[in-house]
Write an enzyme that holds these catalytic residues in place. Structure first.
Site, short mmCIF file in Angstrom:
data_model
loop_
_atom_site.label_atom_id
_atom_site.label_comp_id
_atom_site.label_asym_id
_atom_site.label_seq_id
_atom_site.Cartn_x
_atom_site.Cartn_y
_atom_site.Cartn_z
N GLY A 199 28.49 19.52 73.75
CA GLY A 199 28.44 20.98 73.87
C GLY A 199 27.54 21.38 75.03
N SER A 200 26.99 22.58 74.92
CA SER A 200 26.23 23.12 76.04
C SER A 200 24.79 22.58 76.06
CB SER A 200 26.18 24.65 75.90
OG SER A 200 25.59 24.98 74.66
N PRO A 201 24.17 22.56 77.22
CA PRO A 201 22.77 22.11 77.30
C PRO A 201 21.84 22.94 76.40
CG PRO A 201 23.73 22.22 79.49
CD PRO A 201 24.74 22.81 78.55
N VAL B 291 22.47 24.43 73.44
CA VAL B 291 22.56 23.97 72.04
C VAL B 291 22.10 22.51 71.95
CG1 VAL B 291 24.06 23.70 70.04
CG2 VAL B 291 24.36 25.66 71.55
N GLY B 292 22.30 21.75 73.01
CA GLY B 292 21.80 20.36 73.04
C GLY B 292 20.31 20.31 72.76
N CYS C 51 34.29 20.18 80.82
CA CYS C 51 32.89 19.88 81.17
C CYS C 51 32.77 19.24 82.54
CB CYS C 51 32.28 18.99 80.11
SG CYS C 51 33.23 17.49 79.82
N GLU D 166 26.22 14.88 74.88
CA GLU D 166 27.22 15.00 75.95
C GLU D 166 27.25 16.48 76.32
OE1 GLU D 166 29.21 12.60 77.34
OE2 GLU D 166 28.46 10.94 76.15
P1 NAD Z 1 28.39 24.96 72.25
O1 NAD Z 1 27.14 24.22 72.59
O2 NAD Z 1 28.34 26.44 72.16
O3 NAD Z 1 28.97 24.48 70.84
C1 NAD Z 1 29.15 23.11 70.54
C2 NAD Z 1 29.01 22.89 69.04
O4 NAD Z 1 27.70 23.27 68.64
C3 NAD Z 1 29.98 23.71 68.19
O5 NAD Z 1 30.46 22.89 67.15
C4 NAD Z 1 29.12 24.85 67.65
O6 NAD Z 1 29.52 25.27 66.38
C5 NAD Z 1 27.74 24.21 67.57
N1 NAD Z 1 26.68 25.19 67.76
C6 NAD Z 1 26.74 26.36 68.49
N2 NAD Z 1 25.57 27.01 68.44
C7 NAD Z 1 24.74 26.26 67.68
C8 NAD Z 1 23.38 26.39 67.25
N3 NAD Z 1 22.65 27.45 67.61
N4 NAD Z 1 22.87 25.44 66.48
C9 NAD Z 1 23.58 24.35 66.12
N5 NAD Z 1 24.88 24.18 66.48
C10 NAD Z 1 25.46 25.10 67.25
O7 NAD Z 1 29.45 24.46 73.31
P2 NAD Z 1 30.95 24.93 73.49
O8 NAD Z 1 30.95 26.33 73.98
O9 NAD Z 1 31.75 24.60 72.28
O10 NAD Z 1 31.44 23.93 74.64
C11 NAD Z 1 31.21 24.21 75.99
C12 NAD Z 1 30.05 23.41 76.53
O11 NAD Z 1 30.16 22.05 76.20
C13 NAD Z 1 29.97 23.45 78.04
O12 NAD Z 1 28.63 23.53 78.45
C14 NAD Z 1 30.57 22.11 78.45
O13 NAD Z 1 30.20 21.68 79.73
C15 NAD Z 1 30.08 21.23 77.36
N6 NAD Z 1 30.94 20.08 77.18
C16 NAD Z 1 30.47 18.83 77.47
C17 NAD Z 1 31.31 17.72 77.34
C18 NAD Z 1 30.86 16.32 77.65
O14 NAD Z 1 31.57 15.40 77.28
N7 NAD Z 1 29.72 16.11 78.29
C19 NAD Z 1 32.60 17.90 76.89
C20 NAD Z 1 33.03 19.19 76.60
C21 NAD Z 1 32.19 20.26 76.73
#
Ligand code: NAD
Length: 466
Positions: free
Chosen positions: A194-196, A198-199, A250, A216
């Site tokens: 997901g996003s940095p 939330v990471g 991503c 990731e």
């Molecule tokens: P996101 O971080 O918003 O959400 C990812 C997951 O985290 C979802 O399941 C969501 O429910 C959960 N989440 C959201 N907010 C949260 C919180 N406050 N606490 C705990 N969990 C939470 O990301 P997204 O919008 O679903 O995806 C887009 C991002 O992911 C982009 O930054 C993209 O570059 C990245 N991405 C990376 C890869 C990779 O393989 N490196 C692949 C796809 C997407």
């Protein structure tokens, strides 16, 4: 299972935890392969449903679903089934002089109960791909798909329920609140995509239990077109990487730096590519934006850039959740388009004459997930690779490094921690356990009491080995 109350989550976790010790000895090569083969069979049977779900969630074209959702997971399974015996085998380590008389090996062991949190942009692939590595490594998993792709997430829950018992894999659906409830539990490993932003939340939660993490993440991945680039080839790959999945990728090239010598030719080639692939109007070959909020976010980025002097030389706002392939020139660092991960079909094209200036801009930012370089001159591309850092690099291509199972896939710092895919994915979900066995080791000679003989021996050892 789809119940996401705190009690149900705790019960699912407890059911998996209860099996950890048994799985250590009973979830061997044959059982893991069988589990993966079952998943493959359910996926094959559910293929029409997968295509329909992705189409319902964000108008993903069938061919893109086959190519970027189903194929990667099937390849992950085939690759793991083929190589699992070798990955699982303990590796012998040669004895060192001090360790003469011992035998050493490294046993990859399951970590235990793992949490996989997936994003919405490749909702099937990025949920089930890590799951394949997780099972291959002998773990159980709780999988939380994204709430933004409800049709696909519900289907993932159904697929998992058909393929696995809940003590091995359980799907918990929900948003950030459910995610946080899961993150409160003492998992043995968390694999987050997901996003940095939330990471960071995930890593903070993991720190409370000293849970290991694979992150990731994303960011702004640049492409650089050199003066010696094959512009048609570069335009074809940049267009594919940027507009597949409507740029919601991503490792999409976020923006492109083009050497002034080839800029007009590159732009012309890019326009021709886009016209050929997507024509005019709302193309069925282009996915839609995942929801109104993200479509609004992209239009706000465009408005902000226009207001500060940028020009959309192709495309523009579109309508509803359709945003056409859009090329933007005269983008400057004060624009949000230049500051935030774009994650949509909008491509800033930035001219340059001085490569050092481009490298300085790249190095002033967080390390990207991918970096793309286009040029026929190997010296040029090698110079860029040596002067920068990123999760991965594509030379004269975009995206394809994702699909090579022999390569680690992952970011570095802001774009991620750890790696996925193939053996790297297996290792992410394994603990390398060091085992050293005594056969006829002489190390006992230096045990106390420290007599003159022991002291002499230690001195001699120091001279010999230090
Ligand atoms: P996101 O971080 O918003 O959400 C990812 C997951 O985290 C979802 O399941 C969501 O429910 C959960 N989440 C959201 N907010 C949260 C919180 N406050 N606490 C705990 N969990 C939470 O990301 P997204 O919008 O679903 O995806 C887009 C991002 O992911 C982009 O930054 C993209 O570059 C990245 N991405 C990376 C890869 C990779 O393989 N490196 C692949 C796809 C997407």
């Amino acid at each position: 299972m789809t119940d996401h109350t705190p009690d149900a989550i705790a019960a699912a976790f407890a059911a998996q935890t209860a099996g950890v010790v048994t799985r250590r000895t009973r979830f061997g090569l044959a059982e893991r392969r069988a589990a993966l083969v079952r998943l493959r069979a359910v996926l094959a049977q559910r293929e029409p449903d997968i295509i329909a779900a992705l189409s319902a969630d964000f108008g993903k074209p069938e061919t893109e679903t086959l190519l970027t959702e189903i194929l990667p997971v099937r390849q992950d399974i085939a690759h793991a089934v083929r190589h699992l015996r070798r990955w699982m085998r303990p590796r012998r380590v040669a004895p060192t002089l001090a360790m003469l008389g011992t035998s050493a090996r490294i046993r990859p062991e399951p970590r235990g109960v793992c949490l996989i949190i997936a994003p919405w942009n490749y909702p099937l692939n990025l949920a089930l791909g890590p799951l394949v590595s997780c099972i291959a490594a002998g773990n159980s998993a709780i999988l939380k798909p994204s709430e933004l792709t409800p049709a696909t997430s519900a289907l993932i829950a159904a697929i998992v329920a058909e393929a696995f018992t809940p003590d091995l894999v359980t799907v918990v659906q929900g948003g950030a609140d459910v995610s946080q409830a899961l993150l409160a539990l003492p998992f043995d490993h968390i694999f987050f995509t997901g996003s940095p932003e939330v990471g960071k939340i995930v890593m903070t939660a993991a720190a409370r239990h000293l849970t290991s993490v694979t992150l990731e993440l994303g960011g702004k991945s640049p492409a650089i077109i050199g003066p010696g680039a094959d512009v048609d080839q570069a335009a074809a790959w940049v267009a594919f990487g940027k507009f597949v999945n409507a740029g919601q990728t991503c490792i999409a090239p976020d923006h492109v730096y083009v050497h002034d010598d080839v800029r007009p030719a590159f732009l012309a080639a890019l326009r021709a590519r886009i016209a050929r692939a997507y024509g005019d109007g709302a193309s069925p070959h282009l996915a839609r934006i995942v929801n109104d909020r993200h479509a609004g976010r992209l239009r706000a980025l465009l408005d902000d850039a226009r207001g500060k002097g940028a020009q959309a030389v192709l495309g523009g706002a579109g309508e509803g959740r359709h945003i056409p392939p859009t090329l933007v020139e005269a983008v400057t660092p004060d624009m949000r388009l230049d500051q935030e991960e774009i994650f949509g079909p909008v491509l800033p094209v930035i001219g340059y004459a001085d490569l050092d200036g481009v490298l300085a801009r790249i190095n002033a930012r967080p390390k990207p997930l991918a970096l793309y370089v286009f040029d026929r001159d190997r010296g040029f591309t090698d110079r860029i690779i040596a002067a920068t850092s990123s999760g991965g690099v594509g030379v004269n291509l975009t995206m394809a490094h994702y699909s090579h199972h022999g390569l680690p896939f992952g970011g570095v710092n802001h774009s991620g921690i750890g790696a996925a895919h193939g053996e790297f994915g297996f290792r992410a979900f394994s603990h390398d356990r060091a085992v050293l066995a005594n056969r006829f080791s002489a190390l006992g000679l230096i045990f106390p009491p420290y007599t003159a003989r022991v002291r002499g021996l230690v001195r001699a050892v120091l001279r010999l080995l230090g």
